[in-house]
Design an enzyme around this catalytic site. Sequence first.
Site, mmCIF file in Angstrom:
data_model
loop_
_atom_site.group_PDB
_atom_site.id
_atom_site.type_symbol
_atom_site.label_atom_id
_atom_site.label_comp_id
_atom_site.label_asym_id
_atom_site.label_seq_id
_atom_site.Cartn_x
_atom_site.Cartn_y
_atom_site.Cartn_z
ATOM 1 N N GLU A 447 34.584 12.446 13.284
ATOM 2 C CA GLU A 447 33.800 11.224 13.502
ATOM 3 C C GLU A 447 32.312 11.521 13.547
ATOM 4 O O GLU A 447 31.496 10.756 13.021
ATOM 5 C CB GLU A 447 34.254 10.553 14.803
ATOM 6 C CG GLU A 447 33.609 9.200 15.079
ATOM 7 C CD GLU A 447 32.308 9.259 15.861
ATOM 8 O OE1 GLU A 447 31.696 8.208 16.085
ATOM 9 O OE2 GLU A 447 31.884 10.370 16.250
ATOM 10 N N SER A 633 47.771 -22.613 21.536
ATOM 11 C CA SER A 633 47.940 -22.674 22.984
ATOM 12 C C SER A 633 49.114 -23.570 23.366
ATOM 13 O O SER A 633 49.913 -23.241 24.255
ATOM 14 C CB SER A 633 46.649 -23.188 23.627
ATOM 15 O OG SER A 633 46.781 -23.287 25.018
ATOM 16 N N HIS A 687 32.380 -6.713 4.230
ATOM 17 C CA HIS A 687 32.457 -7.880 5.100
ATOM 18 C C HIS A 687 31.202 -8.735 4.983
ATOM 19 O O HIS A 687 30.082 -8.230 5.061
ATOM 20 C CB HIS A 687 32.661 -7.442 6.548
ATOM 21 C CG HIS A 687 33.386 -8.444 7.384
ATOM 22 N ND1 HIS A 687 32.775 -9.549 7.915
ATOM 23 C CD2 HIS A 687 34.692 -8.510 7.770
ATOM 24 C CE1 HIS A 687 33.661 -10.249 8.603
ATOM 25 N NE2 HIS A 687 34.835 -9.648 8.531
#
Length: 740
Positions: A447, A633, A687
């Site tokens: 990383e 919900s 994105h």
Amino acid sequence: MKALHISEKQDIEFWPRIEPDLGPSVQARSSRAALVLGGCLSYLALSLFLFPSWPPFRNCKHSKWHRERMPLSMLEEIMMLTPQEEEARKHSDYYTSGPHLGGKNFSQAMWTKERWEEYGIPEVEIVSYDIYTNYPKSHRLGLLKAKGDDYKLLYEASLEEPALEEDPTTALKDRIPTFHGYSANGNVTAEFVYANYGTYNDFEDLLSHGVNVTGKVVLCKYGHIFRGLKVKRAQDLGAVGVLIYSDPGDDGKITELNGYKAYPDGPARNKESVQRGSVQFLSFGPGDPTTPGYASKPGVERQDPSPFIPSIPSLPISYMDALPLLTALNGHGKNTSEFGEYWRTGGLYHKNVQYFSGPAKGIVVNLHNEVEYVITPHWNVIGKIPGYIKDETVIIGNHRDAWIAGGAADPNSGSAALLEIAKSFGKMIELGWKPARTILLASWDGEEYGLLGSTEWVEDHQKLLHTTALAYLNVDVGARSPVFSVAANPLLQDLVFNATQKVVDPNRAQQGHFDDSVYDVWNKKVRTLGSGSDYTAFQDHLGIPSVDMGFGGEDANGPVYHYHSNYDSFHWMEKFGDPGFKYHVAIAKIWGLMALQLAETPIVSFNATAYASSLACLKDFVSASQKFDAEASRLAHELAKDIPWWNWWKKAALWLKARAINQKYKYLDRAFLHPEGLDDGRHWFKHVVYAPGKWTGYSGDVFPGLLEAGREGNWTNVCRWVRIIRHSVDVATKELSGPL
């Protein structure tokens, strides 16, 4: 990929076909029998596929498919009770006991695998990739004064962090030298200039005041942006080398100037500490720079890495080694304090540093950097707990590798917490638990160099991840302060709130306030995801909602954190960072609770309204999200009711609808992927909504393509990005508004 609705599936039939050539009465009786039989079989199949632990199987003790479902409350209790401070301390002690650079920590990979297997994780493997990277060989930095055709040595930098008697790992014979990952080889002698933090605007300020960096070495401070972008901007402007140091002016009030003793005697910065780190051009593409967009497997075609890593040498130095260079510039060039308040943040004025820009005629530095570039294996450890629902997966991850022998905070506080989560999951498995959704655990390698292990793994599995991954939960620095910090996709916002409300803040508990949760003392700020850790490939490349969190926020009254230094050690952690390892346990609990919530609840714990609301002025998307969340919900409430087994039609209908809602949630963020990626060589970032800032790296931009086009005054591109964004929003809106 467009989510596939149950209503669109052509291969699921609830009613069998009725042959047309039967007599009327036979046909009627056959129809009724077929209806009953077909219904029962359908219910059986759907129960096995969608909810194997729910009626009728809950009481079928002899069914080979039976698994007694453990209630979420019981699982959460195990997660709250299992992680222990002393165990986290032992894990930290192991991980920080020796060097573990990326591509040089196989023994730790094996140890991690063995621990997960010991704890009961059913499927564990080591996955390796052959990655292009560099390791240090030699370096030198000298301050010289021209003397005829020769130079006189004024100062020789140590370029080393002294061993400390109180801190054993700082004295290891095989400790790692100070260097920059992905730095270029080079030996240059040139005049040098001071460039503040080396941001894009800092260089613009220098140029506007007549300070040219062409042919010069640039000296700048760490902070504000990713270090690799400091080097890139200097390189683009013709500089021949870069030196980066940590200035105590960025340490707040915890400085020697304010009366605090320096580490190891106190909490202030050790004047000889050095921040190592990567100088890869992170905001242009992470991962192996020779295989952008595809995995670094043996035999793959490799590209020229120059678009992603520097061509000029660079070195990290301590502020002790920077002092002679800075004072040599006094009175030469421009007084940078006149450039604006942003340039007046230096903390070495009391050391006779006036922060002039330079250059000083006849005063030069000799910067020598020798590194070895190789293609070498990096090892990810991947653990899998298979769930009932095969195409919905929750992934949690942390990296192992560090620039030094220590890495007690970065990353091994997270590594220790991940082991405690694995142990908690193992206890649940021992009690007969199987998650509703598959859970993956990941211990990444490489990383620090540039998100290597995670990026290559994501690129290797991108098709599978596209169709299965629900979310990625990342912890890098798990604990170095009592301040909780989080950056997240808004879809996961409620998940963070819910988990932090269940975990008592350790410091408040120590003071007797056992009702004060982490949520209560946290500032509730959820930052925008940029880059800098292993969530990047998941969120920015594949549109998998991600979160990055930990007790790593800045504490104004806390000790200075020696980032990427030998002094980020087990000793520092035990004495200053997290005495008692209480916050190691707290982050393990929060992390584990979030994973359980995602893996176990019938309706995925996403908040589409929060996502839509974060994108200002897109009212149609907000409205669709509100309606969708309300329906989710309502359905969750219906599923919580005790429905009699004989009313199986209602149960089946509810679970089919839950399946459709979860699929929509899963694919929602994928709607914002643009296949061509961002402009200006940033095509890896797909994105539309989230990406690291082009010239910041760490911090995130919202609508990055549009922002960059506006900053550059490219109005054609501004219009193009408006159309791209509008299209993505329309796709997401239609998806949420479509039939269930």
